[in-house]
Write a protein that holds these residues in place. Structure first.
Motif, PDB file in Angstrom:
ATOM      1  N   ALA A 180       0.840  -1.188   0.000  1.00 53.30           N
ATOM      2  CA  ALA A 180       0.000   0.000   0.000  1.00 53.30           C
ATOM      3  C   ALA A 180       0.881   1.247   0.000  1.00 53.30           C
ATOM      4  N   LYS A 181       2.166   1.063  -0.320  1.00 55.05           N
ATOM      5  CA  LYS A 181       3.079   2.204  -0.394  1.00 55.05           C
ATOM      6  C   LYS A 181       2.650   3.089  -1.549  1.00 55.05           C
ATOM      7  N   THR A 182       2.648   4.387  -1.308  1.00 57.36           N
ATOM      8  CA  THR A 182       2.167   5.327  -2.310  1.00 57.36           C
ATOM      9  C   THR A 182       3.274   6.304  -2.699  1.00 57.36           C
ATOM     10  N   ASN A 193      -1.753  -0.473  -4.017  1.00 55.05           N
ATOM     11  CA  ASN A 193      -1.296   0.749  -4.685  1.00 55.05           C
ATOM     12  C   ASN A 193      -1.511   0.696  -6.198  1.00 55.05           C
ATOM     13  N   GLN A 194      -2.235  -0.329  -6.650  1.00 59.51           N
ATOM     14  CA  GLN A 194      -2.643  -0.434  -8.046  1.00 59.51           C
ATOM     15  C   GLN A 194      -4.164  -0.518  -8.160  1.00 59.51           C
ATOM     16  N   ILE A 195      -4.857  -0.126  -7.091  1.00 62.74           N
ATOM     17  CA  ILE A 195      -6.317  -0.062  -7.067  1.00 62.74           C
ATOM     18  C   ILE A 195      -6.697   1.344  -6.601  1.00 62.74           C
ATOM     19  N   ALA A 201      -7.552  -0.474  -1.224  1.00 64.69           N
ATOM     20  CA  ALA A 201      -6.971   0.468  -2.178  1.00 64.69           C
ATOM     21  C   ALA A 201      -6.113   1.468  -1.415  1.00 64.69           C
ATOM     22  N   ALA A 202      -5.061   1.944  -2.063  1.00 68.25           N
ATOM     23  CA  ALA A 202      -4.173   2.922  -1.438  1.00 68.25           C
ATOM     24  C   ALA A 202      -4.453   4.339  -1.917  1.00 68.25           C
ATOM     25  N   TYR A 203      -5.276   4.457  -2.963  1.00 64.15           N
ATOM     26  CA  TYR A 203      -5.610   5.767  -3.525  1.00 64.15           C
ATOM     27  C   TYR A 203      -7.123   5.894  -3.692  1.00 64.15           C
ATOM     28  N   ALA A 204      -7.579   7.150  -3.683  1.00 61.07           N
ATOM     29  CA  ALA A 204      -8.961   7.472  -4.037  1.00 61.07           C
ATOM     30  C   ALA A 204      -8.905   8.640  -5.017  1.00 61.07           C
TER      31      ALA A 204
END
Length: 177
Positions: free
Chosen positions: A73-75, A122-124, A160-163
């Protein structure tokens, strides 16, 4: 003076509508994750989903015995608050009264909701799109424009790591290819 104001307004509107450069999915991963992904051994796709039997729950949740990069989940901090244009495939989560998807995961490859293993967090990207879009085929690619946030999201289906708060979502058209 009025003419100058109109020209300035037209110029600003043109800039606002100008398409953002495409963000590559690998740009969402820190360099160390990209390297780990390149060095990763082949993954088995032997699973109930791969066999076409869907008797057990799973969704996009990860198995427990994959290489660490598959759980990452590294961003990339520099992407937080950045407007992006990214293509991917939808995994619908919520829809409005007209059946248009207003909340969905965006993933880099088709069928991520049934293939094992799913992408790393980090790809979702969780996409919020209050206007909604009709998604008749989850295997049809879409473009999403909006502001990306580093935001960890977890539900029964995926992590997910991003929104992304989307301003525009559309199907990829033949002319885009």
């Amino acid at each position: 003076m009025r003419r100058l104001a109109c020209l300035l307004l037209l110029f600003c509107c043109t800039l606002a509508r100008a398409e953002l450069p495409e963000t590559d999915w690998l740009d969402l991963m820190p360099p160390e994750d990209r390297k780990a992904l390149e060095d990763m051994p082949e993954i088995s796709h032997d699973s109930p989903e791969g066999d076409g039997t869907f008797g057990q729950q799973g969704g996009l949740k990860q198995q427990k015995d994959l290489p660490a990069v598959m759980y990452s989940a590294k961003t990339v901090a520099g992407l937080d608050g950045k407007r992006i244009h990214i293509g991917g495939y939808p995994v619908p989560l919520e829809s409005d009264a007209k059946g248009r998807s207003t909340l969905f995961f965006l993933v880099p490859y088709p069928g991520a909701c049934i293939h094992v293993p799913p992408p790393p967090p980090n790809q979702i990207v969780l996409v919020r799109y209050p206007k909604g879009i009709a998604l008749d085929d989850i295997y049809a690619p879409i473009w999403v424009d909006g502001t990306l946030k580093v935001e960890k999201v977890s539900n029964d289906l995926a992590d997910a790591a991003y929104a992304l708060d989307a301003g525009n979502v559309r199907l990829v058209e033949e002319g885009d290819l």
